[in-house]
Design a protein around this motif. Structure first.
Motif, PDB file in Angstrom:
ATOM      1  N   PRO A   1       0.957  -1.244  -0.037  1.00 54.59           N
ATOM      2  CA  PRO A   1       0.030   0.012   0.137  1.00 54.59           C
ATOM      3  C   PRO A   1       0.687   1.315  -0.007  1.00 54.59           C
ATOM      4  N   SER A   2       0.127   2.335  -0.419  1.00 53.88           N
ATOM      5  CA  SER A   2       0.878   3.596  -0.537  1.00 53.88           C
ATOM      6  C   SER A   2       0.698   4.374   0.892  1.00 53.88           C
ATOM      7  N   ALA A   3       1.666   5.422   0.869  1.00 55.93           N
ATOM      8  CA  ALA A   3       1.414   6.078   2.327  1.00 55.93           C
ATOM      9  C   ALA A   3       0.257   6.761   2.402  1.00 55.93           C
ATOM     10  N   ARG A   4      -0.316   7.339   1.099  1.00 59.54           N
ATOM     11  CA  ARG A   4      -1.748   7.925   1.348  1.00 59.54           C
ATOM     12  C   ARG A   4      -2.639   6.859   2.050  1.00 59.54           C
ATOM     13  N   GLU A   5      -2.406   5.441   1.491  1.00 58.83           N
ATOM     14  CA  GLU A   5      -3.216   4.356   2.100  1.00 58.83           C
ATOM     15  C   GLU A   5      -3.059   3.892   3.647  1.00 58.83           C
ATOM     16  N   GLY A   6      -2.154   4.489   4.048  1.00 59.14           N
ATOM     17  CA  GLY A   6      -1.689   4.403   5.687  1.00 59.14           C
ATOM     18  C   GLY A   6      -0.522   3.619   5.693  1.00 59.14           C
ATOM     19  N   ALA A   7       0.224   3.201   4.603  1.00 57.83           N
ATOM     20  CA  ALA A   7       1.524   2.388   4.816  1.00 57.83           C
ATOM     21  C   ALA A   7       2.549   3.229   5.522  1.00 57.83           C
ATOM     22  N   ARG A   8       3.355   2.231   6.350  1.00 57.84           N
ATOM     23  CA  ARG A   8       4.091   3.104   7.348  1.00 57.84           C
ATOM     24  C   ARG A   8       5.505   2.370   7.059  1.00 57.84           C
ATOM     25  N   TYR A   9       6.660   2.830   6.746  1.00 50.67           N
ATOM     26  CA  TYR A   9       8.001   2.550   6.392  1.00 50.67           C
ATOM     27  C   TYR A   9       9.030   3.217   6.619  1.00 50.67           C
ATOM     28  N   THR A  10      10.285   2.992   6.424  1.00 43.88           N
ATOM     29  CA  THR A  10      11.403   3.647   6.634  1.00 43.88           C
ATOM     30  C   THR A  10      12.408   3.541   5.565  1.00 43.88           C
ATOM     31  N   TYR A  11      13.202   4.506   5.529  1.00 47.61           N
ATOM     32  CA  TYR A  11      14.259   4.346   4.828  1.00 47.61           C
ATOM     33  C   TYR A  11      15.077   3.132   4.876  1.00 47.61           C
ATOM     34  N   ASP A  12      15.326   2.662   6.171  1.00 48.83           N
ATOM     35  CA  ASP A  12      16.017   1.534   6.539  1.00 48.83           C
ATOM     36  C   ASP A  12      15.333   0.216   5.719  1.00 48.83           C
ATOM     37  N   ASP A  13      14.191   0.347   5.538  1.00 46.86           N
ATOM     38  CA  ASP A  13      13.434  -0.824   4.843  1.00 46.86           C
ATOM     39  C   ASP A  13      13.789  -0.787   3.548  1.00 46.86           C
ATOM     40  N   CYS A  14      14.047   0.290   2.781  1.00 45.12           N
ATOM     41  CA  CYS A  14      14.754   0.285   1.589  1.00 45.12           C
ATOM     42  C   CYS A  14      15.901  -0.222   1.275  1.00 45.12           C
ATOM     43  N   VAL A  15      16.883   0.079   2.637  1.00 38.72           N
ATOM     44  CA  VAL A  15      18.194  -0.384   2.037  1.00 38.72           C
ATOM     45  C   VAL A  15      18.250  -1.746   2.734  1.00 38.72           C
ATOM     46  N   LEU A  16      17.660  -2.263   3.877  1.00 36.88           N
ATOM     47  CA  LEU A  16      17.895  -3.644   4.475  1.00 36.88           C
ATOM     48  C   LEU A  16      16.990  -4.624   3.878  1.00 36.88           C
TER      49      LEU A  16
ATOM     50  N   ALA B   1      19.833   5.093  -5.817  1.00 37.16           N
ATOM     51  CA  ALA B   1      21.190   4.843  -6.247  1.00 37.16           C
ATOM     52  C   ALA B   1      21.992   4.906  -4.596  1.00 37.16           C
ATOM     53  N   HIS B   2      21.394   5.743  -3.760  1.00 34.85           N
ATOM     54  CA  HIS B   2      21.878   5.806  -2.334  1.00 34.85           C
ATOM     55  C   HIS B   2      21.670   4.628  -1.573  1.00 34.85           C
ATOM     56  N   ALA B   3      20.304   4.297  -1.739  1.00 32.60           N
ATOM     57  CA  ALA B   3      19.978   2.977  -1.058  1.00 32.60           C
ATOM     58  C   ALA B   3      20.617   1.874  -1.426  1.00 32.60           C
TER      59      ALA B   3
END
Length: 295
Positions: free
Chosen positions: A76-91, A119-121
């Motif tokens: 789901p998107s953030a508009r739909e209430g999704a919660r995630y961090t930058y860490d989730d992209c990297v890890l 790129a940076h992730a």
């Protein structure tokens, strides 16, 4: 370009990531395209059939293009209430997508072609998980905002102001929506924005729980890296900031390419223009040539 078909991957934390195989080329390498924050995979071949992805395919590379979590079809998107961090992209996201690409094209070298976040992730992930890393990374406008990598006091002040605006809006809505500001298409989650503010305010490029030091992880990146920045990118990935970020990368095989105003009659492509402006075609061809040389 005719898409071969949709593909998906499941991350170790259970997120379903979606994308597509755009080309199966003759070269022994496959480009994994990862987009910027507040964008999605469509930006990596814009206009469709004439963008970056198509240029890579024309050079004989196989091409896989994916949406990171909360973006595009990886809902789901953030508009739909999704919660995630930058860490989730990297890890989680980057390792899962590199693994997916290897499974789709066994025996081919995997080259991440990432824009901004992608790129940076990818670079941070390569330092944290060298056994799960791509074989090479083409970093387009790739740097992360923290004061140590911003030599300009004026840009430091501007970045701090931007981040405060993002955070205030996100705290109000539960996410940051870039559409009213005309700076993107896909909203990002509040925890993600909070992490960006933590990195800036602490001047520490690392995980929320302080377990991972991403700045230090960059020094452990060993794969070939091509970094591209543009003089037309005045704030998001200014060449001076990209140069400092690039200097942290430990790979002995790395190249920095600055796109100058002089190449473009006084107006080099901006941050998004590096992947969406047709004037960037010569740079896309350079990336394709570099990728094929790596293969």
């Amino acid at each position: 370009m005719i898409a071969i078909g949709p593909v998906s991957a499941r991350t170790d934390d259970g997120w379903h990531l979606c994308g597509e195989v755009l080309a199966e080329g003759r070269r022994p390498a496959v480009a994994l395209l990862l987009h910027a924050m507040m964008a999605n995979r469509r930006s990596m071949d814009k206009p469709r059939g004439a963008g970056l992805a198509t240029t890579l395919a024309a050079a004989g590379l196989s091409v896989v293009s994916m949406d990171l979590r909360g973006h595009g079809e990886s809902g789901p998107s953030a508009r739909e209430g999704a919660r995630y961090t930058y860490d989730d992209c990297v890890l989680f996201d980057v390792p899962a997508l590199v693994g997916l690409t290897r499974s789709l094209f066994p025996g081919k070298r995997v080259i991440v072609v990432g824009h901004s976040l992608g790129a940076h992730a990818a670079l941070a992930s390569a330092g944290v998980f060298p056994d799960k890393a791509a074989d090479a990374v083409a970093s387009i406008a790739g740097n992360f905002w923290f004061p140590s990598d911003e030599p300009s006091l004026a840009r430091r002040a501007a970045k701090a102001a931007v981040l405060r605006t993002w955070l205030a809006a996100a705290e109000t809505l539960g996410h940051f929506d870039p559409k009213p500001f005309r700076i993107g298409s896909d909203a990002v989650a509040l925890p993600y924005i909070r992490q960006f503010w933590k990195v800036w305010s602490s001047d520490r490029y690392g995980s929320v729980d302080d377990r991972y030091d991403y700045a230090e992880a960059l020094s452990r990146v060993t794969c070939p890296v091509l970094a591209v920045a543009s003089e037309g990118d005045k704030l998001l990935a200014h060449p001076e900031s990209v140069t400092r970020f690039f200097a942290r990368i430990g790979s002995p095989n790395k190249t920095l390419r600055i796109v100058t105003h002089a190449e473009h009659d006084g107006r080099a492509p901006d941050h998004m223009g590096l992947v969406t402006d047709p004037r960037s075609l010569p740079v896309w061809r350079e990336i394709a040539e570099w990728a094929t040389s790596i293969a």
